[in-house]
Design an enzyme around this catalytic site. Structure first.
Site, PDB file in Angstrom:
ATOM      1  N   GLU A  84      34.508  89.094  43.930  1.00 41.68           N
ATOM      2  CA  GLU A  84      34.998  88.237  44.034  1.00 41.68           C
ATOM      3  C   GLU A  84      35.241  87.950  45.834  1.00 41.68           C
ATOM      4  O   GLU A  84      35.857  88.158  46.465  1.00 41.68           O
ATOM      5  CB  GLU A  84      36.447  86.850  43.771  1.00 41.68           C
ATOM      6  CG  GLU A  84      35.924  85.847  44.489  1.00 41.68           C
ATOM      7  CD  GLU A  84      37.540  85.108  44.950  1.00 41.68           C
ATOM      8  OE1 GLU A  84      37.790  83.446  44.842  1.00 41.68           O
ATOM      9  OE2 GLU A  84      38.104  86.353  44.178  1.00 41.68           O
TER      10      GLU A  84
ATOM     11  N   ASP B 196      39.267  89.296  42.505  1.00 45.06           N
ATOM     12  CA  ASP B 196      40.538  88.874  42.684  1.00 45.06           C
ATOM     13  C   ASP B 196      40.190  89.174  44.349  1.00 45.06           C
ATOM     14  O   ASP B 196      40.979  90.023  44.312  1.00 45.06           O
ATOM     15  CB  ASP B 196      41.037  87.970  42.369  1.00 45.06           C
ATOM     16  CG  ASP B 196      41.909  86.715  43.450  1.00 45.06           C
ATOM     17  OD1 ASP B 196      41.746  85.935  43.784  1.00 45.06           O
ATOM     18  OD2 ASP B 196      43.261  87.034  43.201  1.00 45.06           O
TER      19      ASP B 196
END
Length: 516
Positions: A245, A182
């Protein structure tokens, strides 16, 4: 799926859905954070990296999920949140206890600006407001790329790096097959904490965060060093996947593949999501991305995710099957967001039911992500089969769940769910579509066409992104221009012989095997 009746999906609920995913034909499931958390940002504010939040189950539930997934031949990819923690994490509680705390340098603390007494610089938080929050007890500001309850870790600190790499090892030892990292681009910040420059193209009606170009707070060169450390840990376990990401321009995105196998296996290519649904613009994007890939890099495509409006809402219900064919026939690994395979759309969320802190912090801008996060629609029953009938789901289910659901579409040969399953099966059985070459084919108007080829077999993918009929010429790349339709978004076309020209119906996608 909610197995406990509290209205929130959980690990046992995911385990119950694994046979469906196996039937659908996917290879892996990525699970968003289930770690202990105050839930200020849906679990992305982690307070303990080595346990399961009671709302989602237990470590034993996780172990059972992994065992069942592996029994079914599915891989399990976890969300890894290395950029920040919760402000309730023991690390941060220790860090903010005193300027002399041994963990003070685990986070980004700065004195107030000497001139204004305010924040140290102009960095903004992605969810609205300044990126700095003042701590009265110690007289300094701490930085948070997202919410004030999500302080950023200091990855320049060797102890932080060691602790966060230890988190990877913990879950690898419990059977995880990989990680989606993330907020990877935010991992390092400018060592001098310089102000970000203004964005000359900022839309005042858009996100306030975009008013500045985050050149000093994101995508710093040192991030690649951190990626190499993560990759080394995963390589030590063999056959594990690292997904990053990364919302970045293509030329910066592809740098995350690294050199000599030291980068992210799949830097997430999400450029299809904001690209206008226009054949020429989509074709141009694919061409630019393919040209930018480093030698040996494996491409990937994302058309829907938990942060952007759903595919069916962006392109319309008629074009959603065409979008599915595009996603599952381009060269590279595709990612399908849950519910897109049954045609789920955005669900309007009233202010009193809003959950997303982004929408609450910047109201009226339509930035909230709740509409694309509503419960999976399993059946036509109450609450769409997501939770028991007497439970209240954490977000409302769509009004059309009685028609748009797994049970209704599973045995319907014309459903978008059946199309996804057939596309995945064809892809798995056909090397040309799974790993073959990609060659663009000249097309005009609303048509997009390309060839996939391997092992002497050639397949023409022709997509009509418009609502009117279109004629598409078959490229003269072989001894003949004859072909046979093997899969269409309009199943009655299948088996049809073609020669030299294809007649694309409105909103139709075709896969044609070219014959010798």
């Amino acid at each position: 799926m909610d197995s406990s009746g509290d209205g929130v999906g959980d690990l046992r609920g995911i385990a119950q859905g694994l046979p469906y995913l196996s039937w659908l034909g996917v290879d892996a499931v990525w699970i968003s954070p289930f770690y202990p958390s105050p839930m200020k940002d849906f679990g992305y504010d982690v307070s303990d990296h080595g346990h399961v939040d009671p709302a989602f189950g237990t470590l034993e539930d996780f172990d059972a999920l992994v065992a069942e997934a592996h029994r079914l031949g599915l891989k399990v990819v976890l969300d890894y949140v290395p950029n920040h923690t919760s402000d309730r994490h023991p690390w941060f509680e220790e860090s903010r206890s005193s300027r002399d705390s041994p963990k003070r340098d685990w986070y980004l603390w700065r004195d107030p600006d000497p001139g204004t007494g305010g924040p140290p610089n102009n960095w903004l938080a992605s969810f609205g407001g300044p990126g700095w929050t003042y701590d009265d007890a110690t007289g300094q500001y701490y930085y948070h790329a997202y919410l004030p309850e999500q302080p950023d870790l200091n990855w320049r600190n060797g102890e932080v790096r060691a602790a966060m790499l230890g988190v990877l090892r913990f879950w690898l030892e419990r059977g995880a097959d990989g990680f989606r990292v993330d907020a990877l681009r935010q991992l390092f910040k400018d060592e001098l904490f310089r102000d970000n420059p203004p964005n000359p193209d900022h839309d005042p009606e858009g996100s306030p965060y975009d008013a500045l170009l985050p050149v000093f707070s994101t995508d710093r060169p040192e991030v690649h060093e951190a990626v190499r450390g993560m990759r080394a840990v995963l390589d030590g376990y063999g056959g594990k996947l690292l997904v990053g990401e990364l919302y970045l321009p293509i030329e910066r995105l592809v740098a995350y593949y690294g050199e000599d196998g030291t980068g992210v296996h799949l830097p997430t290519n999400m450029h299809l999501i904001p690209t206008p649904w226009n054949a020429r613009e989509v074709a141009s994007l694919v061409e630019r991305y393919e040209a930018a890939l480093p030698e040996g890099a494996w491409p990937n495509w994302v058309l829907g995710n938990h942060d952007r409006s759903r595919i069916a809402s962006r392109v319309g219900a008629a074009q959603a099957p065409v979008a599915a064919m595009l996603l599952l026939t381009l060269r590279g690994t595709p990612t399908i967001y849950y519910g897109d395979e049954i045609g789920m759309h955005d669900v309007p969320i009233s202010p009193e039911k809003t959950q997303d802190p982004w929408e609450r912090n910047v109201p009226g801008r339509g930035l909230g992500r709740d509409p694309e996060r509503t419960p999976m629609q399993w059946t036509a029953g109450a609450k769409a089969g997501f939770c028991p009938p007497d439970a209240e789901p954490w977000l409302p289910v769509a009004e059309d769940h009685d028609r748009t659901n797994v049970a209704a579409e599973r045995d319907d040969p014309a459903s978008i769910l059946t199309l996804h399953r057939r596309l995945l099966a064809l892809r798995r059985a056909t090397p040309a579509l799974a790993s073959g070459s990609y060659t663009p084919v000249p097309a005009t108007g609303d048509a997009l066409a390309y060839l996939r080829e391997a092992d002497g077999r050639r397949f023409l993918v022709a997509l009509n992104l418009g609502h009117a009929p279109h004629h598409q010429l078959v490229p003269e790349t072989g001894p003949t221009t004859r072909g046979r339709v093997i899969l269409s978004t309009h199943p009655d076309r299948e088996g049809e012989e073609t020669d030299g020209e294809l007649r694309l119906r409105p909103d139709e996608g075709l896969i044609v095997e070219l014959l010798d």
